[in-house]
Scaffold this active site. Sequence first.
Site, PDB file in Angstrom:
ATOM      1  N   CYS A 157     -11.165  -7.041  10.206  1.00  0.00           N
ATOM      2  CA  CYS A 157     -10.399  -7.451  11.388  1.00  0.00           C
ATOM      3  C   CYS A 157     -11.284  -8.013  12.497  1.00  0.00           C
ATOM      4  CB  CYS A 157      -9.546  -6.297  11.892  1.00  0.00           C
ATOM      5  SG  CYS A 157      -8.300  -5.835  10.678  1.00  0.00           S
ATOM      6  N   HIS A 173      -7.349  -8.172  18.970  1.00  0.00           N
ATOM      7  CA  HIS A 173      -6.888  -8.016  17.589  1.00  0.00           C
ATOM      8  C   HIS A 173      -5.589  -7.217  17.596  1.00  0.00           C
ATOM      9  CE1 HIS A 173      -6.661  -7.193  13.420  1.00  0.00           C
ATOM     10  NE2 HIS A 173      -6.949  -5.909  13.549  1.00  0.00           N
ATOM     11  N   ASN A 204      -0.369  -7.093  11.453  1.00  0.00           N
ATOM     12  CA  ASN A 204      -1.829  -7.260  11.471  1.00  0.00           C
ATOM     13  C   ASN A 204      -2.222  -8.266  10.384  1.00  0.00           C
ATOM     14  OD1 ASN A 204      -4.585  -7.046  11.260  1.00  0.00           O
ATOM     15  ND2 ASN A 204      -4.635  -4.804  11.213  1.00  0.00           N
TER      16      ASN A 204
HETATM   17  C1  LIG Z   1      -0.976   4.155  10.512  1.00  0.00           C
HETATM   18  C2  LIG Z   1      -0.502   4.633  11.879  1.00  0.00           C
HETATM   19  C3  LIG Z   1       0.528   3.668  12.427  1.00  0.00           C
HETATM   20  C4  LIG Z   1       0.118   6.002  11.740  1.00  0.00           C
HETATM   21  O1  LIG Z   1       0.563   6.434  12.989  1.00  0.00           O
HETATM   22  P1  LIG Z   1       0.325   7.933  13.468  1.00  0.00           P
HETATM   23  O2  LIG Z   1       1.012   8.097  14.747  1.00  0.00           O
HETATM   24  O3  LIG Z   1      -1.167   8.145  13.397  1.00  0.00           O
HETATM   25  O4  LIG Z   1       1.059   8.727  12.373  1.00  0.00           O
HETATM   26  P2  LIG Z   1       0.431   9.810  11.403  1.00  0.00           P
HETATM   27  O5  LIG Z   1      -0.646   9.168  10.568  1.00  0.00           O
HETATM   28  O6  LIG Z   1       0.082  10.979  12.237  1.00  0.00           O
HETATM   29  O7  LIG Z   1       1.631  10.105  10.471  1.00  0.00           O
HETATM   30  C5  LIG Z   1       2.723  10.824  10.944  1.00  0.00           C
HETATM   31  C6  LIG Z   1       3.702  10.960   9.827  1.00  0.00           C
HETATM   32  O8  LIG Z   1       4.368   9.719   9.643  1.00  0.00           O
HETATM   33  C7  LIG Z   1       4.411   9.425   8.273  1.00  0.00           C
HETATM   34  N1  LIG Z   1       4.459   7.982   8.060  1.00  0.00           N
HETATM   35  C8  LIG Z   1       3.441   7.137   7.806  1.00  0.00           C
HETATM   36  N2  LIG Z   1       3.923   5.889   7.667  1.00  0.00           N
HETATM   37  C9  LIG Z   1       5.253   5.954   7.850  1.00  0.00           C
HETATM   38  C10 LIG Z   1       6.270   5.004   7.840  1.00  0.00           C
HETATM   39  N3  LIG Z   1       6.042   3.691   7.606  1.00  0.00           N
HETATM   40  N4  LIG Z   1       7.528   5.420   8.083  1.00  0.00           N
HETATM   41  C11 LIG Z   1       7.795   6.711   8.320  1.00  0.00           C
HETATM   42  N5  LIG Z   1       6.863   7.659   8.330  1.00  0.00           N
HETATM   43  C12 LIG Z   1       5.601   7.285   8.114  1.00  0.00           C
HETATM   44  C13 LIG Z   1       3.155  10.047   7.715  1.00  0.00           C
HETATM   45  O9  LIG Z   1       3.296  10.236   6.316  1.00  0.00           O
HETATM   46  C14 LIG Z   1       3.101  11.333   8.484  1.00  0.00           C
HETATM   47  O10 LIG Z   1       3.959  12.230   7.872  1.00  0.00           O
HETATM   48  P3  LIG Z   1       3.522  13.769   7.689  1.00  0.00           P
HETATM   49  O11 LIG Z   1       3.278  14.253   9.092  1.00  0.00           O
HETATM   50  O12 LIG Z   1       4.701  14.356   7.018  1.00  0.00           O
HETATM   51  O13 LIG Z   1       2.285  13.711   6.863  1.00  0.00           O
HETATM   52  C15 LIG Z   1      -1.698   4.733  12.867  1.00  0.00           C
HETATM   53  O14 LIG Z   1      -2.532   5.773  12.452  1.00  0.00           O
HETATM   54  C16 LIG Z   1      -2.480   3.478  12.949  1.00  0.00           C
HETATM   55  O15 LIG Z   1      -1.991   2.456  13.374  1.00  0.00           O
HETATM   56  N6  LIG Z   1      -3.768   3.539  12.570  1.00  0.00           N
HETATM   57  C17 LIG Z   1      -4.614   2.367  12.632  1.00  0.00           C
HETATM   58  C18 LIG Z   1      -4.366   1.543  11.445  1.00  0.00           C
HETATM   59  C19 LIG Z   1      -4.945   0.179  11.600  1.00  0.00           C
HETATM   60  O16 LIG Z   1      -4.833  -0.417  12.628  1.00  0.00           O
HETATM   61  N7  LIG Z   1      -5.578  -0.353  10.543  1.00  0.00           N
HETATM   62  C20 LIG Z   1      -6.158  -1.628  10.571  1.00  0.00           C
HETATM   63  C21 LIG Z   1      -7.398  -1.559  11.394  1.00  0.00           C
HETATM   64  S1  LIG Z   1      -7.989  -3.067  11.869  1.00  0.00           S
END
Ligand SMILES: CC(C)(COP(=O)(O)OP(=O)(O)OC[C@H]1O[C@@H](n2cnc3c(N)ncnc32)[C@H](O)[C@@H]1OP(=O)(O)O)[C@@H](O)C(=O)NCCC(=O)NCCS
Length: 331
Positions: free
Chosen positions: A116, A256, A286
């Site tokens: 990214c 980004h 993204n």
């Molecule tokens: C992936 C992301 C959106 C998850 O958000 P979060 O607030 O951290 O959520 P969590 O990881 O704590 O997950 C919470 C719950 O939601 C669930 N969940 C994940 N994706 C889901 C979706 N699409 N729909 C519903 N629930 C979802 C998880 O399984 C988890 O469930 P659990 O508590 O039963 O295990 C966030 O961590 C994120 O954006 N991370 C950065 C990713 C990124 O930018 N990557 C590219 C980098 S350049």
Amino acid sequence: MSHRIPAKITGVAGYVPPRVVTNADFEKTLDTTDEWIRMRTGIRERHIAEPGVAASHMATEAGNLLLQQTRTDPSEIDLIIVASVTPDMFFPATACLVQDRLGAKKAWGFDLSAACAGFTYALTVGAQFVGAGTHKKVMVIGSDKMSAILDFKDRATCVLFGDGAGAVLLEPAAGNEGILDFHNDVDGSGGKFLYMPGGGSLNPSSRETLEKNMHVVHQDGAGVFKYAVRRMADVAAQLVERNGFSSSDIALVVPHQANLRIIRAMQERLGVDDSKVLVNIDRYGNTTAGTIPLGLRDAIAQGRLKKGDLVLLVAVGAGFTTGGVLLRWAY
Ligand SMILES: CC(C)(COP(=O)(O)OP(=O)(O)OC[C@H]1O[C@@H](n2cnc3c(N)ncnc32)[C@H](O)[C@@H]1OP(=O)(O)O)[C@@H](O)C(=O)NCCC(=O)NCCS
């Protein structure tokens, strides 16, 4: 220490494939909801390329638009750099495919892999050749077909990404315009948070790698989130402060687009309001190396960039890679 390079962006173009996949579409195939995706990420929809369309095709579309807009003959291009983690294939480089399709007969080129932060890395690398006085016109492209490496059964990753490409032209700058400063860094200890284990020389493609689902994005979302929030904010603030500016001097931040909450945290640290931050994650998700040039394209279309504006680009990606560029908009 400032890293001024006498190179400026003289044109911006972007391309996203026509097919739109909404959050509601994912509700039909995954245990997810439009509300969860919007609230946690800011994404409403993303564009997904058809089979047979690769990173090189989107890069070529963006490159051709850029040539038209800047009234540049393909033979004038000296160098093409393509940032991508989804190249068409290991080799030849995507830049070679793009060079051929654009008819940029005099250009050499190469691919750059920084996920990214790929576009900010490629921009600062390309600018070195312009700054050295050896190259007059450098095309810098970010292009990723993330849908090619997503597990569409994994709700925690597949909803986050989209496909797209953006391209800019770099040319020599005079006076106090163009790239004023940049910061690139790597924290290789972060490699385990976001990666694709299969298909490389460590785990060549085999029946076993397929069965183990090794050819898709693997991510510790919370780990990436924590790192990205901190580093996006740190680098943005550092570039502004070390050049003697304050937040009120910034006309636009084009960050980004990984997660709206990451963008808002960076924005809060920097002390700029929404009008000074380009957000288009709602429409594209993204697109990895594509996000910043697509953001610049949208900013221009919305009349949010004018000559003399102080602009900040900032990105964090797999690696971890971090890149920030401070520039004085030149047209
Ligand atoms: C992936 C992301 C959106 C998850 O958000 P979060 O607030 O951290 O959520 P969590 O990881 O704590 O997950 C919470 C719950 O939601 C669930 N969940 C994940 N994706 C889901 C979706 N699409 N729909 C519903 N629930 C979802 C998880 O399984 C988890 O469930 P659990 O508590 O039963 O295990 C966030 O961590 C994120 O954006 N991370 C950065 C990713 C990124 O930018 N990557 C590219 C980098 S350049």
